[in-house]
Design a protein around this motif. Structure first.
Motif, PDB file in Angstrom:
ATOM      1  N   LEU A  69       0.800  -1.284   0.061  1.00  0.00           N
ATOM      2  CA  LEU A  69       0.018  -0.065  -0.196  1.00  0.00           C
ATOM      3  C   LEU A  69       1.032   1.224  -0.147  1.00  0.00           C
ATOM      4  O   LEU A  69       0.629   2.359  -0.642  1.00  0.00           O
ATOM      5  N   TRP A  70       1.921   1.182   1.085  1.00  0.00           N
ATOM      6  CA  TRP A  70       2.962   2.280   0.861  1.00  0.00           C
ATOM      7  C   TRP A  70       4.262   1.617   1.186  1.00  0.00           C
ATOM      8  O   TRP A  70       4.335   0.676   1.898  1.00  0.00           O
ATOM      9  N   GLU A  71       5.440   2.290   0.814  1.00  0.00           N
ATOM     10  CA  GLU A  71       6.773   2.117   1.405  1.00  0.00           C
ATOM     11  C   GLU A  71       7.433   3.170   1.234  1.00  0.00           C
ATOM     12  O   GLU A  71       7.607   4.207   0.397  1.00  0.00           O
ATOM     13  N   VAL A  72       7.874   3.581   2.620  1.00  0.00           N
ATOM     14  CA  VAL A  72       8.519   4.845   2.645  1.00  0.00           C
ATOM     15  C   VAL A  72       9.855   4.520   3.340  1.00  0.00           C
ATOM     16  O   VAL A  72      10.330   3.899   4.202  1.00  0.00           O
ATOM     17  N   GLY A  73      10.899   5.426   2.648  1.00  0.00           N
ATOM     18  CA  GLY A  73      12.607   5.106   3.058  1.00  0.00           C
ATOM     19  C   GLY A  73      13.004   4.172   2.247  1.00  0.00           C
ATOM     20  O   GLY A  73      12.621   4.007   0.941  1.00  0.00           O
ATOM     21  N   ALA A  74      13.857   3.412   2.604  1.00  0.00           N
ATOM     22  CA  ALA A  74      14.860   2.394   1.984  1.00  0.00           C
ATOM     23  C   ALA A  74      13.890   1.280   1.734  1.00  0.00           C
ATOM     24  O   ALA A  74      12.660   0.980   2.299  1.00  0.00           O
ATOM     25  N   ASP A  75      14.298   0.626   0.577  1.00  0.00           N
ATOM     26  CA  ASP A  75      13.561  -0.329   0.090  1.00  0.00           C
ATOM     27  C   ASP A  75      13.733  -1.549   1.263  1.00  0.00           C
ATOM     28  O   ASP A  75      14.694  -2.140   1.380  1.00  0.00           O
ATOM     29  N   ILE A  76      12.455  -1.895   2.123  1.00  0.00           N
ATOM     30  CA  ILE A  76      12.554  -2.913   2.972  1.00  0.00           C
ATOM     31  C   ILE A  76      11.680  -4.236   2.614  1.00  0.00           C
ATOM     32  O   ILE A  76      11.690  -5.204   3.446  1.00  0.00           O
ATOM     33  N   TRP A  77      10.852  -4.253   1.558  1.00  0.00           N
ATOM     34  CA  TRP A  77      10.212  -5.097   1.150  1.00  0.00           C
ATOM     35  C   TRP A  77      10.400  -5.395  -0.411  1.00  0.00           C
ATOM     36  O   TRP A  77      10.235  -4.566  -1.181  1.00  0.00           O
ATOM     37  N   ALA A  78      10.131  -6.737  -0.745  1.00  0.00           N
ATOM     38  CA  ALA A  78      10.140  -6.743  -2.261  1.00  0.00           C
ATOM     39  C   ALA A  78       9.161  -8.178  -2.644  1.00  0.00           C
ATOM     40  O   ALA A  78       9.462  -9.040  -1.638  1.00  0.00           O
ATOM     41  N   VAL A  79       8.672  -8.144  -3.587  1.00  0.00           N
ATOM     42  CA  VAL A  79       8.050  -9.431  -4.178  1.00  0.00           C
ATOM     43  C   VAL A  79       8.703 -10.668  -4.156  1.00  0.00           C
ATOM     44  O   VAL A  79       8.240 -11.719  -3.870  1.00  0.00           O
ATOM     45  N   SER A  80      10.041 -10.376  -4.521  1.00  0.00           N
ATOM     46  CA  SER A  80      10.808 -11.356  -4.891  1.00  0.00           C
ATOM     47  C   SER A  80      12.244 -11.065  -4.282  1.00  0.00           C
ATOM     48  O   SER A  80      12.643  -9.803  -4.384  1.00  0.00           O
ATOM     49  N   PRO A  81      12.956 -12.028  -3.880  1.00  0.00           N
ATOM     50  CA  PRO A  81      12.751 -13.260  -3.640  1.00  0.00           C
ATOM     51  C   PRO A  81      12.230 -13.693  -2.327  1.00  0.00           C
ATOM     52  O   PRO A  81      11.602 -15.087  -2.292  1.00  0.00           O
ATOM     53  N   ASN A  82      11.958 -13.032  -1.394  1.00  0.00           N
ATOM     54  CA  ASN A  82      11.178 -13.278  -0.026  1.00  0.00           C
ATOM     55  C   ASN A  82      10.136 -12.299   0.158  1.00  0.00           C
ATOM     56  O   ASN A  82      10.034 -11.446   0.910  1.00  0.00           O
ATOM     57  N   PRO A  83       8.835 -12.737  -0.341  1.00  0.00           N
ATOM     58  CA  PRO A  83       7.885 -11.846  -0.295  1.00  0.00           C
ATOM     59  C   PRO A  83       7.209 -11.992   1.076  1.00  0.00           C
ATOM     60  O   PRO A  83       6.387 -11.020   1.348  1.00  0.00           O
ATOM     61  N   SER A  84       7.513 -12.617   1.826  1.00  0.00           N
ATOM     62  CA  SER A  84       6.895 -12.828   3.446  1.00  0.00           C
ATOM     63  C   SER A  84       7.900 -11.786   4.344  1.00  0.00           C
ATOM     64  O   SER A  84       7.458 -11.499   5.344  1.00  0.00           O
ATOM     65  N   ARG A  85       9.031 -11.453   4.048  1.00  0.00           N
ATOM     66  CA  ARG A  85      10.128 -10.670   4.808  1.00  0.00           C
ATOM     67  C   ARG A  85      10.050  -9.089   4.614  1.00  0.00           C
ATOM     68  O   ARG A  85       9.932  -8.613   3.381  1.00  0.00           O
ATOM     69  N   VAL A  86       9.927  -8.580   5.747  1.00  0.00           N
ATOM     70  CA  VAL A  86      10.257  -7.109   5.714  1.00  0.00           C
ATOM     71  C   VAL A  86      11.633  -6.964   6.558  1.00  0.00           C
ATOM     72  O   VAL A  86      11.708  -7.339   7.621  1.00  0.00           O
ATOM     73  N   THR A  87      12.397  -6.386   5.785  1.00  0.00           N
ATOM     74  CA  THR A  87      13.940  -6.319   6.301  1.00  0.00           C
ATOM     75  C   THR A  87      14.348  -4.790   6.652  1.00  0.00           C
ATOM     76  O   THR A  87      14.163  -4.109   5.774  1.00  0.00           O
ATOM     77  N   VAL A  88      14.522  -4.575   8.021  1.00  0.00           N
ATOM     78  CA  VAL A  88      14.848  -3.177   8.404  1.00  0.00           C
ATOM     79  C   VAL A  88      16.374  -2.866   8.128  1.00  0.00           C
ATOM     80  O   VAL A  88      17.005  -3.740   7.916  1.00  0.00           O
TER      81      VAL A  88
END
Length: 183
Positions: A69-88
């Motif tokens: 819905l939104w992502e602010v700041g650094a890229d902390i999520w991606a559909v690939s390769p790990n769509p379940s993970r949010v990496t701070v």
């Protein structure tokens, strides 16, 4: 967007709420709140499913998010390769919050957990299924976590209905947000 002090609306023909006024005083201020105020570090993401995910009975399952819905700041999520993970990307305190929607079924418990770095599971919510066959079971959750840079979090769910259940699929539920909190 910059913050604009909201005007005082007066009910008179001379003070009609036009599109231009609503854009400045409502739309732009909401954009400002979403993109600037999440935290001084500027890290936040809100994820959702745009298709149902099947959850096998009595099995902890990571939710594979399909859209942001939104992502602010650094890229902390991606559909690939790990769509379940949010990496701070920064060490600090984070709020993990959202909602989860289970398809109609009147049997058993529903649970939600956040898992840090494929290690510890932290309980977010646990409840019994809604006792009405035409209603989905929905629950919300919130937890604050101290995370180090490069830590990742995932939402895991489990249901005990004796059958495979589907999740909801919309930007409202399931919904998973990781939000950097001010230091």
């Amino acid at each position: 967007m910059t913050w604009t002090t909201p005007r005082t609306w007066i009910s008179s023909p001379a003070d009609l709420a036009t599109k231009a006024l609503l854009d400045v005083h409502v739309r732009d201020n909401l954009d400002h709140l979403r993109t600037v105020l999440p935290d001084a570090r500027g890290l936040s993401v809100a994820l959702y499913l745009d298709d149902s995910q099947s959850i096998t009975n009595d099995t902890l399952t990571a939710i594979s998010w399909t859209a942001a819905l939104w992502e602010v700041g650094a890229d902390i999520w991606a559909v690939s390769p790990n769509p379940s993970r949010v990496t701070v990307t920064e060490t600090g305190k984070y709020a993990v919050l959202g909602t989860f929607d289970w398809r109609s079924n009147t049997t058993g418990a529903r649970e939600a957990y956040v898992r840090v770095n494929a290690g510890t599971y932290y309980m977010l919510a646990s409840l019994q299924a809604v006792d009405e066959s035409s209603k989905d079971t929905v629950h919300g959750f919130y937890r604050e976590l101290s995370l180090a840079a490069s830590d990742y979090v995932e939402l895991y769910v489990r249901q005990k209905s004796t059958v495979t259940l589907g999740t909801g699929e919309s930007f409202l539920s399931p919904f998973f947000c990781v939000w950097g909190l001010p230091s």
